[in-house]
Design an enzyme around this catalytic site. Sequence first.
Site: not given
Length: 255
Positions: A161, A165
């Site tokens: 993740y 990002k």
Amino acid sequence: MEFKGFDKNFNITGKTAIITGGANGIGRAIASLYLEKGANVAIFDLKNNVEEVAQELNPKNAIGVKCDITDGENINESLKKVKDRYGKIDILVNCAGVALLDDAENLSHEFWQKTIDLNLTASFKMCQKVGNIMIEQGEGGKIINMASQAALIALENHIAYSASKSGILGITKNLAFEWAQFNINVNAISPTVILTELGKKAWAGEKGEKAKKEIPLGRFGYPEEVAAIALFLASDATNLITGENIVIDGGNTIK
Ligand SMILES: NC(=O)c1ccc[n+]([C@@H]2O[C@H](COP(=O)([O-])OP(=O)(O)OC[C@H]3O[C@@H](n4cnc5c(N)ncnc54)[C@H](O)[C@@H]3O)[C@@H](O)[C@H]2O)c1
């Protein structure tokens, strides 16, 4: 572009906005606020009920398009529907995302690939396709990418993740630089835990309680608070802001 002032109530009347992942959570709150502020909204989402969501929000000025944004052809067909209905696209908000969490030693290739495919590659694909339309229209535009505090700090089990990002911050800066000449502003928003389906699932139980205590302002966020930033970034008030990342985290990343 000359300074022409801006609407002090942050209205975006008559603008057309696409919001990916807008059937739920943060995206839905953004769709709702944009509609309240006068925009036409197209929600692109995988969920079968996306058309109903749009109808519920505003039967006149919102459409729901069932779209898998990891599929380029599906995006093309969906963009055609928006052009047919509204004639133009002024704002893109990239909100569709997943959080597939595991520790670095055990994270599966499947979790890694799904995360990068949706959070990073599909978001870039949306930017590229909509950016080309904005360039052709010749009237500038606003692109807002949802990043996360995970792009700025290390969080337990967030390896894939976080990579996706951090990548979002990278593409945001590069697109802002390349497309400034077309008056296309590209910015990111980095929230702490926001109390949506995704947020509640990723931060359930003791882990969440502990994380909340570590936030200087002592709480998680609400989708409406993120929507307020997305409105600010879509409005003419921020015509000189580009390549920026606005952090909404109760001070979590300043420690
Ligand atoms: N909730 C949080 O705590 C939090 C914190 C920081 C950043 N974010 C980011 O904000 C964004 C929105 O998060 P949320 O909490 O509202 O999520 P959510 O799970 O509530 O909503 C995400 C939406 O994306 C849609 N979606 C998933 N895959 C898709 C695909 N392939 N094509 C089209 N739509 C797809 C889902 O159907 C869903 O409606 C995400 O990018 C997330 O990473 C969330």
